[in-house]
Design an enzyme around this catalytic site. Sequence first.
Site, mmCIF file in Angstrom:
data_model
loop_
_atom_site.group_PDB
_atom_site.id
_atom_site.type_symbol
_atom_site.label_atom_id
_atom_site.label_comp_id
_atom_site.label_asym_id
_atom_site.label_seq_id
_atom_site.Cartn_x
_atom_site.Cartn_y
_atom_site.Cartn_z
ATOM 1 N N ASP A 85 0.752 -1.275 0.126
ATOM 2 C CA ASP A 85 0.095 0.111 0.128
ATOM 3 C C ASP A 85 0.850 1.303 -0.049
ATOM 4 O OD1 ASP A 85 -2.381 1.398 0.283
ATOM 5 O OD2 ASP A 85 -2.020 1.682 2.212
ATOM 6 N N CYS A 92 -22.539 4.758 -6.827
ATOM 7 C CA CYS A 92 -21.563 5.671 -6.277
ATOM 8 C C CYS A 92 -22.417 6.861 -6.062
ATOM 9 C CB CYS A 92 -20.172 5.617 -6.883
ATOM 10 S SG CYS A 92 -19.315 6.974 -5.993
HETATM 11 C C1 B12 Z 1 -4.372 6.310 -3.980
HETATM 12 C C2 B12 Z 1 -5.112 5.183 -3.517
HETATM 13 C C3 B12 Z 1 -6.548 5.460 -3.282
HETATM 14 C C4 B12 Z 1 -7.200 6.416 -3.348
HETATM 15 C C5 B12 Z 1 -7.856 6.608 -4.637
HETATM 16 C C6 B12 Z 1 -7.116 7.097 -6.093
HETATM 17 C C7 B12 Z 1 -7.042 6.238 -7.007
HETATM 18 N N1 B12 Z 1 -7.719 6.686 -7.989
HETATM 19 O O1 B12 Z 1 -6.475 5.248 -7.190
HETATM 20 C C8 B12 Z 1 -8.350 6.580 -2.307
HETATM 21 C C9 B12 Z 1 -7.948 7.308 -0.931
HETATM 22 C C10 B12 Z 1 -9.692 7.321 -2.640
HETATM 23 C C11 B12 Z 1 -8.469 5.196 -2.317
HETATM 24 C C12 B12 Z 1 -9.683 4.280 -1.848
HETATM 25 C C13 B12 Z 1 -9.740 3.096 -1.758
HETATM 26 N N2 B12 Z 1 -8.859 2.038 -1.715
HETATM 27 CO CO1 B12 Z 1 -6.979 2.525 -2.167
HETATM 28 N N3 B12 Z 1 -5.112 2.876 -2.635
HETATM 29 C C14 B12 Z 1 -4.647 3.852 -3.205
HETATM 30 C C15 B12 Z 1 -3.031 3.642 -3.584
HETATM 31 C C16 B12 Z 1 -2.272 3.967 -2.350
HETATM 32 C C17 B12 Z 1 -2.745 4.009 -4.973
HETATM 33 C C18 B12 Z 1 -3.658 3.513 -5.988
HETATM 34 C C19 B12 Z 1 -3.151 4.116 -7.223
HETATM 35 O O2 B12 Z 1 -2.116 3.987 -7.879
HETATM 36 N N4 B12 Z 1 -4.169 4.793 -8.150
HETATM 37 C C20 B12 Z 1 -3.994 5.368 -9.479
HETATM 38 C C21 B12 Z 1 -5.092 5.080 -10.525
HETATM 39 C C22 B12 Z 1 -4.954 5.593 -11.697
HETATM 40 O O3 B12 Z 1 -4.808 3.743 -10.444
HETATM 41 P P1 B12 Z 1 -6.003 2.744 -10.763
HETATM 42 O O4 B12 Z 1 -6.988 3.184 -10.289
HETATM 43 O O5 B12 Z 1 -5.359 1.315 -10.250
HETATM 44 O O6 B12 Z 1 -5.896 2.451 -12.391
HETATM 45 C C23 B12 Z 1 -5.688 1.772 -13.092
HETATM 46 C C24 B12 Z 1 -7.072 1.231 -13.899
HETATM 47 O O7 B12 Z 1 -7.887 2.325 -14.073
HETATM 48 C C25 B12 Z 1 -6.586 0.486 -15.200
HETATM 49 N N5 B12 Z 1 -7.503 1.038 -16.328
HETATM 50 C C26 B12 Z 1 -7.462 2.008 -16.900
HETATM 51 N N6 B12 Z 1 -8.246 1.937 -18.098
HETATM 52 C C27 B12 Z 1 -8.859 0.723 -18.128
HETATM 53 C C28 B12 Z 1 -9.381 0.235 -19.006
HETATM 54 C C29 B12 Z 1 -9.559 -0.996 -19.220
HETATM 55 C C30 B12 Z 1 -10.434 -1.868 -20.141
HETATM 56 C C31 B12 Z 1 -9.101 -1.936 -17.827
HETATM 57 C C32 B12 Z 1 -9.201 -3.271 -17.723
HETATM 58 C C33 B12 Z 1 -8.226 -1.330 -17.045
HETATM 59 C C34 B12 Z 1 -8.076 -0.085 -17.021
HETATM 60 O O8 B12 Z 1 -5.187 1.151 -15.524
HETATM 61 C C35 B12 Z 1 -5.043 2.060 -14.201
HETATM 62 C C36 B12 Z 1 -3.519 2.176 -14.182
HETATM 63 O O9 B12 Z 1 -2.903 0.938 -13.680
HETATM 64 C C37 B12 Z 1 -3.165 1.835 -3.599
HETATM 65 C C38 B12 Z 1 -1.782 1.258 -3.096
HETATM 66 C C39 B12 Z 1 -1.019 1.224 -3.906
HETATM 67 N N7 B12 Z 1 0.504 1.510 -3.690
HETATM 68 O O10 B12 Z 1 -1.105 0.742 -5.154
HETATM 69 C C40 B12 Z 1 -4.515 1.606 -2.480
HETATM 70 C C41 B12 Z 1 -5.358 0.666 -3.118
HETATM 71 C C42 B12 Z 1 -5.863 0.691 -4.413
HETATM 72 N N8 B12 Z 1 -6.359 0.683 -2.127
HETATM 73 C C43 B12 Z 1 -7.023 -0.351 -1.660
HETATM 74 C C44 B12 Z 1 -8.438 -0.185 -1.104
HETATM 75 C C45 B12 Z 1 -8.944 -1.388 -0.605
HETATM 76 C C46 B12 Z 1 -9.065 0.846 -1.250
HETATM 77 C C47 B12 Z 1 -10.705 1.092 -0.910
HETATM 78 C C48 B12 Z 1 -11.615 -0.151 -1.240
HETATM 79 C C49 B12 Z 1 -10.808 1.405 0.550
HETATM 80 C C50 B12 Z 1 -12.241 1.694 1.287
HETATM 81 N N9 B12 Z 1 -12.931 0.817 1.556
HETATM 82 O O11 B12 Z 1 -12.481 2.589 1.495
HETATM 83 C C51 B12 Z 1 -11.147 2.475 -1.683
HETATM 84 C C52 B12 Z 1 -11.519 1.888 -3.083
HETATM 85 C C53 B12 Z 1 -11.953 3.131 -3.790
HETATM 86 C C54 B12 Z 1 -12.176 2.745 -5.350
HETATM 87 N N10 B12 Z 1 -13.168 2.220 -5.893
HETATM 88 O O12 B12 Z 1 -10.874 2.635 -5.942
HETATM 89 C C55 B12 Z 1 -6.340 -1.767 -2.033
HETATM 90 C C56 B12 Z 1 -7.199 -2.194 -3.181
HETATM 91 C C57 B12 Z 1 -7.388 -3.656 -3.312
HETATM 92 C C58 B12 Z 1 -8.098 -4.114 -4.607
HETATM 93 N N11 B12 Z 1 -8.419 -5.396 -4.387
HETATM 94 O O13 B12 Z 1 -8.020 -3.680 -5.620
HETATM 95 C C59 B12 Z 1 -5.078 -0.871 -2.656
HETATM 96 C C60 B12 Z 1 -4.146 -1.671 -3.726
HETATM 97 C C61 B12 Z 1 -4.205 -0.986 -1.036
HETATM 98 C C62 B12 Z 1 -3.921 -2.591 -0.829
HETATM 99 N N12 B12 Z 1 -2.265 -2.626 -0.884
HETATM 100 O O14 B12 Z 1 -4.482 -3.262 -0.652
HETATM 101 N N13 B12 Z 1 -7.222 4.564 -2.409
#
Ligand code: B12
Length: 413
Positions: free
Chosen positions: A137, A201
């Site tokens: 995380d 949401c």
């Molecule tokens: C910052 C962060 C947050 C921010 C969110 C900001 C954001 N947009 O991600 C906040 C504080 C809001 C948050 C909330 C939550 N978080 Co959080 N968070 C993180 C953190 C530290 C970084 C995430 C990140 O890099 N985000 C940047 C965005 C751009 O990345 P992404 O959303 O993964 O985007 C990808 C997809 O969109 C995909 N994508 C884009 N277009 C397309 C198209 C297709 C077709 C496909 C298939 C994919 C795809 O590619 C993108 C890049 O890889 C991680 C830990 C870590 N070090 O990774 C935990 C993490 C993601 N969080 C986690 C959790 C548990 C949560 C919550 C559920 C907590 C809660 N119950 O309140 C919520 C979920 C909210 C949600 N719906 O995402 C877990 C998720 C576990 C899992 N099973 O996925 C993580 C991995 C922590 C952990 N180590 O367990 N979080």
Amino acid sequence: MLETQVVKEYAYELGFDTVRITTAEAFTEAKGIIKERISRGLMDGLPWYTSERADVSCHPDALLPEAQSIISLGMTYLTEQPGNEEGEGPRGRIARYAWGDDYHDIIKPRLQRFAEWLREYTRSELGSEAEARLFVDTGRMVDRAVAQRAGLGWYGKNTNILTHGWGSWLFLAEIVTNVPLEPDEPLKANCGHCEICLHACPTGALTNPYELDNRLCISFLTIELRGSIPLELRPLIGNYIFGCDICQEVCPVNKVAERRLGLRDQQGQPQFVALEAVNRRSTERQATFQPHQEFLKRPAVGSEPELIPLLALSEEEFRERFRHSPIKRTKRRGLLRNVCVALGNSGNREAVPALIGALHDQEALVRGHAAWALGRLQGLEAYQALQAALMSEEDTEVQQEIHCAIAMFGEDK
Ligand code: B12
């Protein structure tokens, strides 16, 4: 090459529920998406989440120069559904991941043991010690992109990683190492036409499939945001006081996982055979699902605590009560801010005296949100308390909040 299965077995021994391997190649696509999201302001509010961070987090060799493989690990936090808690007053909700102990404290020591074991194992098998970097995380790693490429799960449209066994109810962690290991394939699964989460949401934070606007996410607003919650979003938060699970709760994949892994029956017997066997690709290892004890609901925290008593918490009581819980992250002032919002949304006038008390809290943040909640709950008592507070309040932001709250009253207070 090392016997990959041996490495995976050790992960299970340590209590991880699922493990997969991917290469240490750069996450080029993820980097592009992250940078684009930052530039569109979708990550605003998280000042540490910078473009430079993505240059490191998407390049495993920036973290470990000789990186070869990434071991992607998952640990489920599904636990028994909590029973009813005592008390009649309005209640707040806590996201499931925070019902029990802080997962960082549970997973980090296991990763350290894993790394120690890997060093010893490689010394005896390969004649040289492996190097390993650990992440869960908070580290500069893209936890979800790793899990996706390793085939541990697939991206849900709510952006969470979904698995066949546990839905998205699992934490992700990883070990980056210079040891070559046989990589797994990404899964072919996807969400199909389902978009339930996008519509569920309350704040519209899922702006497109796979895209979250951090500034609107209730998880961000109740955990990471340090200051005031924007006025227009407060009514949409409902009674969540720490994190939010709405986009996960409505997900059909999660519902299947909950039913299959569920939870014990009334005699305390596990009801279902776990899918652990499927995930391990081994038919011999049938096992019943045992929730991790550490993530069981803690009595001091609960999943739906009574709100009014929380307003009376002192700094010391807050620290003591949430010492082992992820909730400590909000600090007392953040949690009480959220409690005020939830009470304002409860429509329950029983909360008025406690909120009037909170108009005199030591923290301006709490006083301001208490004023808003009184405006929502209405009534002469609330009105008079706001007028009185305006006479003594010195903080200009809180004065502003009180003015707004007073403006919420109609002619017949
Ligand atoms: C910052 C962060 C947050 C921010 C969110 C900001 C954001 N947009 O991600 C906040 C504080 C809001 C948050 C909330 C939550 N978080 Co959080 N968070 C993180 C953190 C530290 C970084 C995430 C990140 O890099 N985000 C940047 C965005 C751009 O990345 P992404 O959303 O993964 O985007 C990808 C997809 O969109 C995909 N994508 C884009 N277009 C397309 C198209 C297709 C077709 C496909 C298939 C994919 C795809 O590619 C993108 C890049 O890889 C991680 C830990 C870590 N070090 O990774 C935990 C993490 C993601 N969080 C986690 C959790 C548990 C949560 C919550 C559920 C907590 C809660 N119950 O309140 C919520 C979920 C909210 C949600 N719906 O995402 C877990 C998720 C576990 C899992 N099973 O996925 C993580 C991995 C922590 C952990 N180590 O367990 N979080």
